[in-house]
Motif scaffolding. Structure first.
Motif, PDB file in Angstrom:
ATOM      1  N   LYS A   5      54.278  74.802  30.931  1.00 54.39           N
ATOM      2  CA  LYS A   5      54.817  73.471  31.204  1.00 54.39           C
ATOM      3  C   LYS A   5      55.977  73.528  32.188  1.00 54.39           C
ATOM      4  O   LYS A   5      56.732  74.501  32.224  1.00 54.39           O
ATOM      5  CB  LYS A   5      55.266  72.816  29.898  1.00 54.39           C
ATOM      6  CG  LYS A   5      54.116  72.533  28.947  1.00 54.39           C
ATOM      7  CD  LYS A   5      54.602  71.821  27.694  1.00 54.39           C
ATOM      8  CE  LYS A   5      53.435  71.508  26.770  1.00 54.39           C
ATOM      9  NZ  LYS A   5      53.887  70.806  25.543  1.00 54.39           N
ATOM     10  N   PRO A   6      56.157  72.460  32.979  1.00 58.60           N
ATOM     11  CA  PRO A   6      57.293  72.419  33.904  1.00 58.60           C
ATOM     12  C   PRO A   6      58.592  72.115  33.152  1.00 58.60           C
ATOM     13  O   PRO A   6      58.579  71.732  31.977  1.00 58.60           O
ATOM     14  CB  PRO A   6      56.920  71.262  34.833  1.00 58.60           C
ATOM     15  CG  PRO A   6      56.060  70.371  33.994  1.00 58.60           C
ATOM     16  CD  PRO A   6      55.286  71.287  33.090  1.00 58.60           C
ATOM     17  N   GLU A   7      59.695  72.260  33.846  1.00 60.00           N
ATOM     18  CA  GLU A   7      60.995  71.898  33.281  1.00 60.00           C
ATOM     19  C   GLU A   7      61.046  70.383  33.090  1.00 60.00           C
ATOM     20  O   GLU A   7      60.753  69.621  33.997  1.00 60.00           O
ATOM     21  CB  GLU A   7      62.102  72.341  34.234  1.00 60.00           C
ATOM     22  CG  GLU A   7      63.505  72.003  33.771  1.00 60.00           C
ATOM     23  CD  GLU A   7      64.569  72.414  34.772  1.00 60.00           C
ATOM     24  OE1 GLU A   7      65.757  72.156  34.491  1.00 60.00           O
ATOM     25  OE2 GLU A   7      64.221  72.977  35.834  1.00 60.00           O
ATOM     26  N   MET A   8      61.407  69.946  31.888  1.00 60.41           N
ATOM     27  CA  MET A   8      61.470  68.517  31.591  1.00 60.41           C
ATOM     28  C   MET A   8      62.914  68.035  31.744  1.00 60.41           C
ATOM     29  O   MET A   8      63.836  68.590  31.129  1.00 60.41           O
ATOM     30  CB  MET A   8      60.969  68.232  30.177  1.00 60.41           C
ATOM     31  CG  MET A   8      59.511  68.625  29.952  1.00 60.41           C
ATOM     32  SD  MET A   8      58.346  67.816  31.095  1.00 60.41           S
ATOM     33  CE  MET A   8      58.528  66.099  30.607  1.00 60.41           C
ATOM     34  N   LEU A  28      58.737  71.003  43.885  1.00 62.45           N
ATOM     35  CA  LEU A  28      57.998  69.783  43.593  1.00 62.45           C
ATOM     36  C   LEU A  28      58.554  69.141  42.330  1.00 62.45           C
ATOM     37  O   LEU A  28      58.720  69.802  41.306  1.00 62.45           O
ATOM     38  CB  LEU A  28      56.504  70.074  43.404  1.00 62.45           C
ATOM     39  CG  LEU A  28      55.760  70.675  44.597  1.00 62.45           C
ATOM     40  CD1 LEU A  28      54.280  70.782  44.281  1.00 62.45           C
ATOM     41  CD2 LEU A  28      55.991  69.848  45.855  1.00 62.45           C
ATOM     42  N   LEU A  29      58.826  67.848  42.422  1.00 61.94           N
ATOM     43  CA  LEU A  29      59.405  67.081  41.323  1.00 61.94           C
ATOM     44  C   LEU A  29      58.515  65.885  41.033  1.00 61.94           C
ATOM     45  O   LEU A  29      58.204  65.104  41.935  1.00 61.94           O
ATOM     46  CB  LEU A  29      60.811  66.591  41.717  1.00 61.94           C
ATOM     47  CG  LEU A  29      61.430  65.534  40.794  1.00 61.94           C
ATOM     48  CD1 LEU A  29      61.921  66.190  39.502  1.00 61.94           C
ATOM     49  CD2 LEU A  29      62.570  64.806  41.503  1.00 61.94           C
ATOM     50  N   PHE A  53      49.950  69.021  48.743  1.00 62.97           N
ATOM     51  CA  PHE A  53      48.508  69.036  48.959  1.00 62.97           C
ATOM     52  C   PHE A  53      47.845  70.133  48.129  1.00 62.97           C
ATOM     53  O   PHE A  53      46.769  69.937  47.557  1.00 62.97           O
ATOM     54  CB  PHE A  53      48.203  69.237  50.444  1.00 62.97           C
ATOM     55  CG  PHE A  53      48.520  68.046  51.297  1.00 62.97           C
ATOM     56  CD1 PHE A  53      47.580  67.048  51.482  1.00 62.97           C
ATOM     57  CD2 PHE A  53      49.755  67.920  51.909  1.00 62.97           C
ATOM     58  CE1 PHE A  53      47.864  65.938  52.277  1.00 62.97           C
ATOM     59  CE2 PHE A  53      50.044  66.822  52.705  1.00 62.97           C
ATOM     60  CZ  PHE A  53      49.092  65.821  52.879  1.00 62.97           C
ATOM     61  N   GLU A  54      48.498  71.292  48.049  1.00 62.69           N
ATOM     62  CA  GLU A  54      47.956  72.409  47.284  1.00 62.69           C
ATOM     63  C   GLU A  54      47.911  72.077  45.794  1.00 62.69           C
ATOM     64  O   GLU A  54      46.905  72.309  45.116  1.00 62.69           O
ATOM     65  CB  GLU A  54      48.805  73.656  47.517  1.00 62.69           C
ATOM     66  CG  GLU A  54      48.325  74.882  46.749  1.00 62.69           C
ATOM     67  CD  GLU A  54      49.248  76.071  46.949  1.00 62.69           C
ATOM     68  OE1 GLU A  54      48.738  77.205  46.933  1.00 62.69           O
ATOM     69  OE2 GLU A  54      50.467  75.874  47.101  1.00 62.69           O
ATOM     70  N   ALA A  55      48.999  71.515  45.266  1.00 65.63           N
ATOM     71  CA  ALA A  55      49.072  71.213  43.837  1.00 65.63           C
ATOM     72  C   ALA A  55      48.049  70.170  43.428  1.00 65.63           C
ATOM     73  O   ALA A  55      47.429  70.253  42.349  1.00 65.63           O
ATOM     74  CB  ALA A  55      50.483  70.739  43.477  1.00 65.63           C
ATOM     75  N   LYS A  56      47.843  69.171  44.272  1.00 66.68           N
ATOM     76  CA  LYS A  56      46.930  68.083  43.947  1.00 66.68           C
ATOM     77  C   LYS A  56      45.470  68.408  44.298  1.00 66.68           C
ATOM     78  O   LYS A  56      44.560  67.735  43.818  1.00 66.68           O
ATOM     79  CB  LYS A  56      47.332  66.811  44.706  1.00 66.68           C
ATOM     80  CG  LYS A  56      48.552  66.119  44.154  1.00 66.68           C
ATOM     81  CD  LYS A  56      48.934  64.903  44.984  1.00 66.68           C
ATOM     82  CE  LYS A  56      47.858  63.824  45.010  1.00 66.68           C
ATOM     83  NZ  LYS A  56      47.642  63.137  43.722  1.00 66.68           N
ATOM     84  N   GLY A  57      45.255  69.423  45.164  1.00 66.00           N
ATOM     85  CA  GLY A  57      43.916  69.634  45.699  1.00 66.00           C
ATOM     86  C   GLY A  57      43.527  68.479  46.600  1.00 66.00           C
ATOM     87  O   GLY A  57      42.379  68.047  46.642  1.00 66.00           O
ATOM     88  N   ARG A  58      44.502  67.984  47.360  1.00 62.58           N
ATOM     89  CA  ARG A  58      44.330  66.780  48.183  1.00 62.58           C
ATOM     90  C   ARG A  58      43.949  67.163  49.610  1.00 62.58           C
ATOM     91  O   ARG A  58      44.568  68.069  50.190  1.00 62.58           O
ATOM     92  CB  ARG A  58      45.652  66.002  48.198  1.00 62.58           C
ATOM     93  CG  ARG A  58      45.648  64.665  48.960  1.00 62.58           C
ATOM     94  CD  ARG A  58      47.059  64.106  48.958  1.00 62.58           C
ATOM     95  NE  ARG A  58      47.183  62.838  49.672  1.00 62.58           N
ATOM     96  CZ  ARG A  58      47.260  61.650  49.074  1.00 62.58           C
ATOM     97  NH1 ARG A  58      47.182  61.583  47.755  1.00 62.58           N
ATOM     98  NH2 ARG A  58      47.396  60.546  49.771  1.00 62.58           N
ATOM     99  N   LYS A 164      52.164  73.656  38.185  1.00 58.82           N
ATOM    100  CA  LYS A 164      52.118  73.444  39.636  1.00 58.82           C
ATOM    101  C   LYS A 164      53.316  72.628  40.129  1.00 58.82           C
ATOM    102  O   LYS A 164      53.536  72.505  41.331  1.00 58.82           O
ATOM    103  CB  LYS A 164      50.821  72.736  40.025  1.00 58.82           C
ATOM    104  CG  LYS A 164      49.584  73.603  39.812  1.00 58.82           C
ATOM    105  CD  LYS A 164      48.331  72.882  40.247  1.00 58.82           C
ATOM    106  CE  LYS A 164      47.111  73.771  40.050  1.00 58.82           C
ATOM    107  NZ  LYS A 164      45.865  73.084  40.472  1.00 58.82           N
ATOM    108  N   VAL A 165      54.074  72.057  39.194  1.00 56.24           N
ATOM    109  CA  VAL A 165      55.266  71.288  39.535  1.00 56.24           C
ATOM    110  C   VAL A 165      56.463  71.922  38.827  1.00 56.24           C
ATOM    111  O   VAL A 165      56.362  72.343  37.672  1.00 56.24           O
ATOM    112  CB  VAL A 165      55.090  69.803  39.135  1.00 56.24           C
ATOM    113  CG1 VAL A 165      54.736  69.658  37.670  1.00 56.24           C
ATOM    114  CG2 VAL A 165      56.320  68.984  39.448  1.00 56.24           C
TER     115      VAL A 165
END
Length: 314
Positions: A5-8, A28-29, A53-58, A164-165
């Motif tokens: 999990k990312p930092e909350m 990425l935030l 783009f990499e994180a989203k697969g966009r 990824k974030v």
């Protein structure tokens, strides 16, 4: 194995300060806006934007929306005609994006190879606080894997993007729940490129008739991909319900879930993506093959709701 999990981050000074720090360091935030949660990066940092783009697969030809804190900051990035200024004055801060000629002040990837820039000033207090603390423009598409349901809660972001974030700023549920309306002011008038959180009628009250330019798959602005906002389960719009389907109702039509029992389009817009997330989870748990959604009137915000549903059903 579950995804890390990312930092909350929380809705306080420490959370806002840390959010700005993540952006400054090229991270990425995910942060809340009044529309949906955005996946934000420094719009001037090419490497950071590439990570979106990499994180989203966009696809990299699909441009991003740049968020800034004021109209003055927006004018440093793009060329605003009198019509664009009238729209910005009427609807900013708020869920409206303007596509204007770019001044080339952001990373090339942001515009997806176009000579225009999609810009908006968000109204969400947390988004505005982060923008002010960061002190620059951020590129921020929806914080979800490309083509899937947009996130309106922090947990949607965590489930979709995981590690990824770097960090997620939790601001609760998004109030509007639909992405911004996208408009392109030009010499021939205003073109509507995406239905969204501000109705066509509200826009026309300011600038007169607009031309709906909503050709699926022709990417001139964010959110124009033919298949978008889709859950893993097949979505079917209207028609008779079959046994074993998960159903989403509206108004007098009941279902396992409902967008609005009162038939309220504002409520339905705010609940749309969260309801699709919940219905998809139910369908997977039950082994259902179809999510069937009741008809929504094609008026006002109903146009934007139906746009998202049609793309989800493609």
């Amino acid at each position: 194995m579950s995804r890390p999990k990312p930092e909350m981050l929380h809705e306080n000074v420490a959370g806002i300060t840390r959010a700005a720090e993540v952006l400054r360091h090229g991270g990425l935030l995910a942060l809340p806006t009044e529309t949906v949660y955005g996946l934000a990066a420094d719009a001037r940092n090419s490497r950071a934007v590439a990570r979106i783009f990499e994180a989203k697969g966009r696809p990299t030809f699909n441009p991003l929306i740049v968020h800034v804190s004021t109209l003055e900051a927006a004018r440093e990035l793009g060329v605003f005609s009198d019509t664009a200024l009238a729209l910005a004055t009427a609807f900013w801060p708020g869920p409206m994006t303007l596509v204007v000629p770019s001044k080339g002040q952001v990373a090339d990837l942001v515009s997806g190879g176009l000579d225009t820039l999609a810009i908006r000033v968000p109204a969400h207090p947390l988004a505005r606080a982060v923008l002010e603390a960061f002190g620059g423009p951020i590129a921020a598409p929806s914080a979800n894997p490309s083509g899937q349901i947009s996130p309106t809660l922090a947990e949607h972001v965590v489930a979709g993007l995981g590690d990824k974030v770097e960090a997620v700023l939790d601001g609760g549920a998004c109030g509007v729940g639909l992405e911004s309306t996208i408009l392109a002011p030009g010499p021939g008038g205003v073109r509507l490129l995406r239905e969204g959180g501000i109705s066509r009628e509200a826009v026309e009250a300011v600038v007169g008739p607009v031309t709906a330019d909503l050709t699926p798959g022709r990417v001139e602005a964010p959110g124009q991909m033919e298949r978008h906002y889709a859950p893993r389960t097949k979505v079917v719009l209207g028609g008779a319900t079959a046994p074993g389907e998960v159903t989403i109702g509206f108004g007098a039509v009941s279902g396992d879930f409902t967008l609005s029992e009162r038939g309220d389009l504002v409520e339905a817009a705010a609940r749309l993506f969260a309801t699709l997330h919940a219905a998809d989870t139910r369908a997977e748990a039950q082994g259902a093959q179809v999510i069937r959604v009741a008809d929504v009137p094609e008026v006002g915000l109903g146009r934007a709701i139906n746009d998202r549903l049609r793309r989800a059903a493609t």
